[in-house]
Motif scaffolding. Structure first.
Motif, PDB file in Angstrom:
ATOM      1  N   VAL A 148      -1.993  42.230  39.005  1.00  7.91           N
ATOM      2  CA  VAL A 148      -1.970  41.194  37.972  1.00  7.91           C
ATOM      3  C   VAL A 148      -3.407  40.837  37.609  1.00  7.91           C
ATOM      4  O   VAL A 148      -4.240  40.640  38.488  1.00  7.91           O
ATOM      5  CB  VAL A 148      -1.240  39.926  38.489  1.00  7.91           C
ATOM      6  N   MET A 149      -3.680  40.756  36.312  1.00  5.24           N
ATOM      7  CA  MET A 149      -4.976  40.290  35.832  1.00  5.24           C
ATOM      8  C   MET A 149      -4.731  38.972  35.111  1.00  5.24           C
ATOM      9  O   MET A 149      -3.925  38.907  34.196  1.00  5.24           O
ATOM     10  CB  MET A 149      -5.616  41.310  34.873  1.00  5.24           C
ATOM     11  N   VAL A 150      -5.406  37.918  35.566  1.00  3.93           N
ATOM     12  CA  VAL A 150      -5.203  36.583  35.013  1.00  3.93           C
ATOM     13  C   VAL A 150      -6.464  36.106  34.299  1.00  3.93           C
ATOM     14  O   VAL A 150      -7.564  36.197  34.843  1.00  3.93           O
ATOM     15  CB  VAL A 150      -4.862  35.558  36.135  1.00  3.93           C
ATOM     16  N   HIS A 151      -6.271  35.601  33.089  1.00  2.00           N
ATOM     17  CA  HIS A 151      -7.357  34.990  32.317  1.00  2.00           C
ATOM     18  C   HIS A 151      -7.158  33.484  32.406  1.00  2.00           C
ATOM     19  O   HIS A 151      -6.214  32.939  31.836  1.00  2.00           O
ATOM     20  CB  HIS A 151      -7.273  35.470  30.866  1.00  2.00           C
ATOM     21  N   VAL A 200      -1.880  24.002  33.337  1.00  2.00           N
ATOM     22  CA  VAL A 200      -1.318  24.377  34.641  1.00  2.00           C
ATOM     23  C   VAL A 200      -2.397  24.169  35.711  1.00  2.00           C
ATOM     24  O   VAL A 200      -2.878  25.117  36.330  1.00  2.00           O
ATOM     25  CB  VAL A 200      -0.803  25.843  34.623  1.00  2.00           C
ATOM     26  N   LYS A 201      -2.750  22.910  35.913  1.00  2.00           N
ATOM     27  CA  LYS A 201      -3.837  22.550  36.820  1.00  2.00           C
ATOM     28  C   LYS A 201      -3.575  22.994  38.257  1.00  2.00           C
ATOM     29  O   LYS A 201      -4.503  23.373  38.968  1.00  2.00           O
ATOM     30  CB  LYS A 201      -4.082  21.045  36.780  1.00  2.00           C
ATOM     31  N   GLU A 202      -2.304  22.937  38.683  1.00  2.00           N
ATOM     32  CA  GLU A 202      -1.955  23.303  40.072  1.00  2.00           C
ATOM     33  C   GLU A 202      -2.410  24.718  40.409  1.00  2.00           C
ATOM     34  O   GLU A 202      -2.960  24.966  41.472  1.00  2.00           O
ATOM     35  CB  GLU A 202      -0.446  23.247  40.284  1.00  2.00           C
ATOM     36  N   VAL A 203      -2.137  25.637  39.500  1.00  2.00           N
ATOM     37  CA  VAL A 203      -2.467  27.043  39.742  1.00  2.00           C
ATOM     38  C   VAL A 203      -3.980  27.232  39.756  1.00  2.00           C
ATOM     39  O   VAL A 203      -4.518  27.887  40.650  1.00  2.00           O
ATOM     40  CB  VAL A 203      -1.796  27.955  38.685  1.00  2.00           C
ATOM     41  N   ALA A 204      -4.662  26.647  38.790  1.00  2.00           N
ATOM     42  CA  ALA A 204      -6.125  26.765  38.720  1.00  2.00           C
ATOM     43  C   ALA A 204      -6.763  26.174  39.979  1.00  2.00           C
ATOM     44  O   ALA A 204      -7.695  26.754  40.543  1.00  2.00           O
ATOM     45  CB  ALA A 204      -6.651  26.068  37.475  1.00  2.00           C
ATOM     46  N   SER A 205      -6.240  25.071  40.428  1.00  2.00           N
ATOM     47  CA  SER A 205      -6.772  24.411  41.622  1.00  2.00           C
ATOM     48  C   SER A 205      -6.519  25.259  42.872  1.00  2.00           C
ATOM     49  O   SER A 205      -7.413  25.453  43.694  1.00  2.00           O
ATOM     50  CB  SER A 205      -6.121  23.036  41.765  1.00  2.00           C
ATOM     51  N   LYS A 206      -5.307  25.778  42.984  1.00  2.00           N
ATOM     52  CA  LYS A 206      -4.934  26.600  44.145  1.00  2.00           C
ATOM     53  C   LYS A 206      -5.835  27.830  44.275  1.00  2.00           C
ATOM     54  O   LYS A 206      -6.209  28.226  45.374  1.00  2.00           O
ATOM     55  CB  LYS A 206      -3.470  27.020  44.022  1.00  2.00           C
ATOM     56  N   LEU A 217      -1.757  37.942  32.524  1.00  3.15           N
ATOM     57  CA  LEU A 217      -1.338  36.556  32.361  1.00  3.15           C
ATOM     58  C   LEU A 217      -2.470  35.717  31.810  1.00  3.15           C
ATOM     59  O   LEU A 217      -3.640  35.974  32.107  1.00  3.15           O
ATOM     60  CB  LEU A 217      -0.903  35.963  33.712  1.00  3.15           C
ATOM     61  N   ASN A 218      -2.117  34.714  31.026  1.00  4.97           N
ATOM     62  CA  ASN A 218      -3.088  33.755  30.525  1.00  4.97           C
ATOM     63  C   ASN A 218      -2.677  32.376  31.018  1.00  4.97           C
ATOM     64  O   ASN A 218      -1.547  31.956  30.795  1.00  4.97           O
ATOM     65  CB  ASN A 218      -3.139  33.784  28.999  1.00  4.97           C
ATOM     66  N   VAL A 219      -3.589  31.686  31.696  1.00  3.31           N
ATOM     67  CA  VAL A 219      -3.329  30.358  32.229  1.00  3.31           C
ATOM     68  C   VAL A 219      -4.342  29.382  31.653  1.00  3.31           C
ATOM     69  O   VAL A 219      -5.547  29.550  31.863  1.00  3.31           O
ATOM     70  CB  VAL A 219      -3.419  30.355  33.781  1.00  3.31           C
ATOM     71  N   ARG A 267       3.906  25.910  36.827  1.00  4.62           N
ATOM     72  CA  ARG A 267       3.797  26.513  38.159  1.00  4.62           C
ATOM     73  C   ARG A 267       4.999  27.417  38.410  1.00  4.62           C
ATOM     74  O   ARG A 267       4.878  28.490  38.984  1.00  4.62           O
ATOM     75  CB  ARG A 267       3.713  25.414  39.224  1.00  4.62           C
ATOM     76  N   LYS A 268       6.163  26.990  37.956  1.00  3.96           N
ATOM     77  CA  LYS A 268       7.394  27.778  38.130  1.00  3.96           C
ATOM     78  C   LYS A 268       7.279  29.135  37.421  1.00  3.96           C
ATOM     79  O   LYS A 268       7.638  30.166  37.981  1.00  3.96           O
ATOM     80  CB  LYS A 268       8.584  26.985  37.589  1.00  3.96           C
ATOM     81  N   SER A 269       6.766  29.120  36.205  1.00  2.00           N
ATOM     82  CA  SER A 269       6.557  30.354  35.445  1.00  2.00           C
ATOM     83  C   SER A 269       5.558  31.257  36.182  1.00  2.00           C
ATOM     84  O   SER A 269       5.755  32.473  36.292  1.00  2.00           O
ATOM     85  CB  SER A 269       6.045  30.005  34.050  1.00  2.00           C
ATOM     86  N   TRP A 270       4.485  30.669  36.703  1.00  4.11           N
ATOM     87  CA  TRP A 270       3.479  31.401  37.472  1.00  4.11           C
ATOM     88  C   TRP A 270       4.131  32.102  38.661  1.00  4.11           C
ATOM     89  O   TRP A 270       3.973  33.303  38.865  1.00  4.11           O
ATOM     90  CB  TRP A 270       2.390  30.439  37.933  1.00  4.11           C
ATOM     91  N   GLU A 271       4.866  31.345  39.444  1.00  2.00           N
ATOM     92  CA  GLU A 271       5.500  31.899  40.652  1.00  2.00           C
ATOM     93  C   GLU A 271       6.476  33.016  40.302  1.00  2.00           C
ATOM     94  O   GLU A 271       6.521  34.038  40.982  1.00  2.00           O
ATOM     95  CB  GLU A 271       6.196  30.780  41.440  1.00  2.00           C
TER      96      GLU A 271
END
Length: 126
Positions: A35-38, A74-80, A67-69, A18-22
């Motif tokens: 930003v394009m996220v996969h 990284v469940k937090e980001v996917a959930s958010k 970005l690739n998640v 999550r820190k890297s995401w932010e």
């Protein structure tokens, strides 16, 4: 040596926390980059099949952060972001989602990012 060169060529940033995401979303927002996220998973064949195409997009669109998640890592980001299926591609601007493409559809992905980039850079009509 060849593997190291390949790593350097990659324009897609793998998000592992999550820190890297932010950090990456904040940087892109501050610089005005979309930003394009996969959102993917290592066990999802359609996600894996899209990796090469996603790399090609990243090389084509220099002013977009790719970005690739992994949704399992990284469940937090996917959930958010309410990711319910994979692969899901999310186009973000200013830190907020502006478009979502569900499924492995290279043509649709290219079309949507093209539309967004042209819209963003075209002069506003009065």
């Amino acid at each position: 040596m060849k593997g190291q060169q390949q790593l350097k060529k990659s324009k897609v940033v793998k998000i592992d926390s999550r820190k890297s995401w932010e950090h990456h979303i904040t940087n892109a927002t501050n610089k005005g980059y979309p930003v394009m996220v996969h959102f993917s998973a290592y066990w999802c064949m359609p996600s894996i099949a899209m990796n090469h195409f996603f790399q090609q997009l990243a090389s084509t669109y220099q002013n977009v952060l790719f970005l690739n998640v992994d949704v399992d890592e990284v469940k937090e980001v996917a959930s958010k972001l309410e990711i319910k299926a994979i692969p899901t591609f999310c186009l973000m601007n200013g830190g907020a989602p502006v478009d979502k493409i569900v499924g492995a559809n290279p043509d649709e992905l290219r079309k949507r990012i093209n539309c967004f980039i042209h819209q963003k850079h075209s002069p506003k009509s009065v």
